[in-house]
Design a protein around this motif. Structure first.
Motif, PDB file in Angstrom:
ATOM      1  N   ARG A   1      81.851  17.654  62.317  1.00  0.00           N
ATOM      2  CA  ARG A   1      80.449  17.852  62.672  1.00  0.00           C
ATOM      3  C   ARG A   1      80.349  18.966  63.696  1.00  0.00           C
ATOM      4  NH1 ARG A   1      76.181  14.296  66.121  1.00  0.00           N
ATOM      5  NH2 ARG A   1      74.329  14.622  64.830  1.00  0.00           N
ATOM      6  N   LEU A   2      79.647  20.011  63.331  1.00  0.00           N
ATOM      7  CA  LEU A   2      79.434  21.130  64.227  1.00  0.00           C
ATOM      8  C   LEU A   2      78.108  20.966  64.951  1.00  0.00           C
ATOM      9  CD1 LEU A   2      80.512  24.113  61.936  1.00  0.00           C
ATOM     10  CD2 LEU A   2      81.936  22.624  63.347  1.00  0.00           C
ATOM     11  N   SER A   3      78.086  21.410  66.196  1.00  0.00           N
ATOM     12  CA  SER A   3      76.857  21.381  66.986  1.00  0.00           C
ATOM     13  C   SER A   3      76.535  22.779  67.469  1.00  0.00           C
ATOM     14  CB  SER A   3      77.019  20.453  68.188  1.00  0.00           C
ATOM     15  OG  SER A   3      77.317  19.137  67.792  1.00  0.00           O
ATOM     16  N   CYS A   4      75.257  23.025  67.715  1.00  0.00           N
ATOM     17  CA  CYS A   4      74.833  24.330  68.207  1.00  0.00           C
ATOM     18  C   CYS A   4      73.615  24.137  69.094  1.00  0.00           C
ATOM     19  CB  CYS A   4      74.508  25.245  67.042  1.00  0.00           C
ATOM     20  SG  CYS A   4      73.939  26.878  67.528  1.00  0.00           S
ATOM     21  N   VAL A   5      73.688  24.664  70.301  1.00  0.00           N
ATOM     22  CA  VAL A   5      72.604  24.518  71.265  1.00  0.00           C
ATOM     23  C   VAL A   5      72.133  25.894  71.719  1.00  0.00           C
ATOM     24  CG1 VAL A   5      71.928  23.573  73.479  1.00  0.00           C
ATOM     25  CG2 VAL A   5      73.561  22.347  72.067  1.00  0.00           C
ATOM     26  N   ALA A   6      70.827  26.052  71.786  1.00  0.00           N
ATOM     27  CA  ALA A   6      70.236  27.297  72.278  1.00  0.00           C
ATOM     28  C   ALA A   6      69.646  27.073  73.660  1.00  0.00           C
ATOM     29  CB  ALA A   6      69.158  27.790  71.330  1.00  0.00           C
ATOM     30  N   SER A   7      69.730  28.111  74.486  1.00  0.00           N
ATOM     31  CA  SER A   7      69.160  28.038  75.833  1.00  0.00           C
ATOM     32  C   SER A   7      68.573  29.387  76.205  1.00  0.00           C
ATOM     33  CB  SER A   7      70.225  27.623  76.840  1.00  0.00           C
ATOM     34  OG  SER A   7      71.260  28.582  76.891  1.00  0.00           O
ATOM     35  N   GLY A   8      67.733  29.383  77.224  1.00  0.00           N
ATOM     36  CA  GLY A   8      67.135  30.626  77.671  1.00  0.00           C
ATOM     37  C   GLY A   8      65.747  30.397  78.211  1.00  0.00           C
ATOM     38  N   THR A   9      65.019  31.481  78.342  1.00  0.00           N
ATOM     39  CA  THR A   9      63.642  31.382  78.805  1.00  0.00           C
ATOM     40  C   THR A   9      62.768  30.824  77.685  1.00  0.00           C
ATOM     41  OG1 THR A   9      63.349  33.690  78.179  1.00  0.00           O
ATOM     42  CG2 THR A   9      63.879  33.228  80.474  1.00  0.00           C
ATOM     43  N   ILE A  10      61.517  30.649  77.970  1.00  0.00           N
ATOM     44  CA  ILE A  10      60.622  29.973  77.033  1.00  0.00           C
ATOM     45  C   ILE A  10      60.630  30.679  75.681  1.00  0.00           C
ATOM     46  CG2 ILE A  10      58.247  29.291  76.586  1.00  0.00           C
ATOM     47  CD1 ILE A  10      57.852  29.204  79.628  1.00  0.00           C
ATOM     48  N   PHE A  11      60.974  29.928  74.640  1.00  0.00           N
ATOM     49  CA  PHE A  11      61.032  30.517  73.318  1.00  0.00           C
ATOM     50  C   PHE A  11      60.704  29.492  72.247  1.00  0.00           C
ATOM     51  CE2 PHE A  11      65.110  28.671  72.017  1.00  0.00           C
ATOM     52  CZ  PHE A  11      65.697  28.354  73.236  1.00  0.00           C
ATOM     53  N   SER A  12      60.211  29.996  71.150  1.00  0.00           N
ATOM     54  CA  SER A  12      59.932  29.163  69.979  1.00  0.00           C
ATOM     55  C   SER A  12      61.024  29.382  68.948  1.00  0.00           C
ATOM     56  CB  SER A  12      58.572  29.540  69.375  1.00  0.00           C
ATOM     57  OG  SER A  12      57.525  29.387  70.302  1.00  0.00           O
ATOM     58  N   ILE A  13      61.154  28.430  68.055  1.00  0.00           N
ATOM     59  CA  ILE A  13      62.190  28.506  67.016  1.00  0.00           C
ATOM     60  C   ILE A  13      61.517  28.506  65.661  1.00  0.00           C
ATOM     61  CG2 ILE A  13      64.209  27.391  66.019  1.00  0.00           C
ATOM     62  CD1 ILE A  13      64.636  26.054  68.788  1.00  0.00           C
ATOM     63  N   TYR A  14      61.795  29.534  64.874  1.00  0.00           N
ATOM     64  CA  TYR A  14      61.311  29.587  63.505  1.00  0.00           C
ATOM     65  C   TYR A  14      62.305  28.911  62.556  1.00  0.00           C
ATOM     66  CZ  TYR A  14      58.187  33.290  65.232  1.00  0.00           C
ATOM     67  OH  TYR A  14      57.263  34.025  65.924  1.00  0.00           O
ATOM     68  N   SER A  15      63.585  29.138  62.812  1.00  0.00           N
ATOM     69  CA  SER A  15      64.601  28.565  61.942  1.00  0.00           C
ATOM     70  C   SER A  15      65.936  28.495  62.672  1.00  0.00           C
ATOM     71  CB  SER A  15      64.767  29.398  60.671  1.00  0.00           C
ATOM     72  OG  SER A  15      65.265  30.672  60.983  1.00  0.00           O
ATOM     73  N   MET A  16      66.771  27.576  62.197  1.00  0.00           N
ATOM     74  CA  MET A  16      68.152  27.452  62.669  1.00  0.00           C
ATOM     75  C   MET A  16      69.032  27.527  61.433  1.00  0.00           C
ATOM     76  SD  MET A  16      67.644  24.176  65.189  1.00  0.00           S
ATOM     77  CE  MET A  16      66.048  23.880  65.936  1.00  0.00           C
ATOM     78  N   ALA A  17      70.129  28.217  61.552  1.00  0.00           N
ATOM     79  CA  ALA A  17      70.964  28.404  60.367  1.00  0.00           C
ATOM     80  C   ALA A  17      72.437  28.427  60.739  1.00  0.00           C
ATOM     81  CB  ALA A  17      70.586  29.705  59.662  1.00  0.00           C
ATOM     82  N   TRP A  18      73.246  28.138  59.741  1.00  0.00           N
ATOM     83  CA  TRP A  18      74.696  28.230  59.865  1.00  0.00           C
ATOM     84  C   TRP A  18      75.202  29.244  58.847  1.00  0.00           C
ATOM     85  CZ3 TRP A  18      77.546  25.875  63.608  1.00  0.00           C
ATOM     86  CH2 TRP A  18      76.934  24.844  64.320  1.00  0.00           C
ATOM     87  N   TYR A  19      76.156  30.039  59.296  1.00  0.00           N
ATOM     88  CA  TYR A  19      76.839  31.007  58.450  1.00  0.00           C
ATOM     89  C   TYR A  19      78.335  30.810  58.660  1.00  0.00           C
ATOM     90  CZ  TYR A  19      72.450  33.603  57.874  1.00  0.00           C
ATOM     91  OH  TYR A  19      71.165  33.972  57.559  1.00  0.00           O
ATOM     92  N   ARG A  20      79.123  31.366  57.773  1.00  0.00           N
ATOM     93  CA  ARG A  20      80.573  31.316  57.951  1.00  0.00           C
ATOM     94  C   ARG A  20      81.199  32.612  57.480  1.00  0.00           C
ATOM     95  NH1 ARG A  20      82.044  26.586  53.502  1.00  0.00           N
ATOM     96  NH2 ARG A  20      81.571  27.800  51.612  1.00  0.00           N
ATOM     97  N   GLN A  21      82.347  32.879  58.074  1.00  0.00           N
ATOM     98  CA  GLN A  21      83.075  34.094  57.723  1.00  0.00           C
ATOM     99  C   GLN A  21      84.549  33.772  57.608  1.00  0.00           C
ATOM    100  OE1 GLN A  21      82.397  37.389  60.388  1.00  0.00           O
ATOM    101  NE2 GLN A  21      83.149  38.873  58.899  1.00  0.00           N
ATOM    102  N   ALA A  22      85.067  33.904  56.399  1.00  0.00           N
ATOM    103  CA  ALA A  22      86.492  33.688  56.143  1.00  0.00           C
ATOM    104  C   ALA A  22      87.235  34.994  56.400  1.00  0.00           C
ATOM    105  CB  ALA A  22      86.691  33.229  54.715  1.00  0.00           C
ATOM    106  N   PRO A  23      88.547  34.910  56.651  1.00  0.00           N
ATOM    107  CA  PRO A  23      89.319  36.130  56.898  1.00  0.00           C
ATOM    108  C   PRO A  23      89.186  37.119  55.752  1.00  0.00           C
ATOM    109  CG  PRO A  23      90.603  34.192  57.464  1.00  0.00           C
ATOM    110  CD  PRO A  23      89.365  33.696  56.792  1.00  0.00           C
ATOM    111  N   GLY A  24      88.883  38.362  56.092  1.00  0.00           N
ATOM    112  CA  GLY A  24      88.773  39.393  55.081  1.00  0.00           C
ATOM    113  C   GLY A  24      87.503  39.374  54.276  1.00  0.00           C
ATOM    114  N   SER A  25      86.571  38.507  54.653  1.00  0.00           N
ATOM    115  CA  SER A  25      85.314  38.387  53.903  1.00  0.00           C
ATOM    116  C   SER A  25      84.118  38.662  54.800  1.00  0.00           C
ATOM    117  CB  SER A  25      85.185  36.981  53.310  1.00  0.00           C
ATOM    118  OG  SER A  25      86.236  36.702  52.433  1.00  0.00           O
TER     119      SER A  25
END
Length: 121
Positions: free
Chosen positions: A19-43
């Motif tokens: 299970r992967l987790s991802c947290v965003a932080s910063g000044t006041i902001f809205s979120i349109y979307s959250m996404a996951w990507y991956r990159q394999a070696p050489g790709s």
């Protein structure tokens, strides 16, 4: 400036789960979307899954039925539950937040540093 941090990667045997987790932080902001990507070696970096602010969810075909993306907008967090992992899922997984940064009055697209997922056969 919006910052994003992933966690939860590791080494797992084929058929296992992570299970992967991802947290965003910063000044006041809205979120349109959250996404996951991956990159394999050489790709190139590839899309894995996303969830929009309306709750719409999209998966790439190769992970449908195995991965589940979820989010908590109030906590500015997204998770990627990965089940029935295969060796071909081995990659660095990146999280992306896209939205609007009110303090700067502009859209943003923030990426994390990535977390390594290795699936052994």
């Amino acid at each position: 400036q919006v910052q994003v941090v992933e966690s939860g990667g590791g080494l797992v045997q084929a058929g296992g789960s992570l299970r992967l987790s991802c947290v965003a932080s910063g000044t006041i902001f809205s979120i349109y979307s959250m996404a996951w990507y991956r990159q394999a070696p050489g790709s190139q970096r590839q899309f894995v899954a996303s969830v929009g602010d309306g709750g719409d969810i999209t998966y790439t075909d190769s992970v449908k039925g195995r991965f589940i993306i979820s989010e908590d907008g109030a906590r500015k967090t997204t998770w990627l539950q990965m089940n029935s992992l295969k060796p071909e899922d081995t990659a660095i997984y990146f999280c992306n937040f896209h939205g609007y940064e009110h303090s700067l009055r502009r859209e943003y697209s923030a990426w994390g540093q990535g977390t390594q997922v290795t699936v052994s056969s």
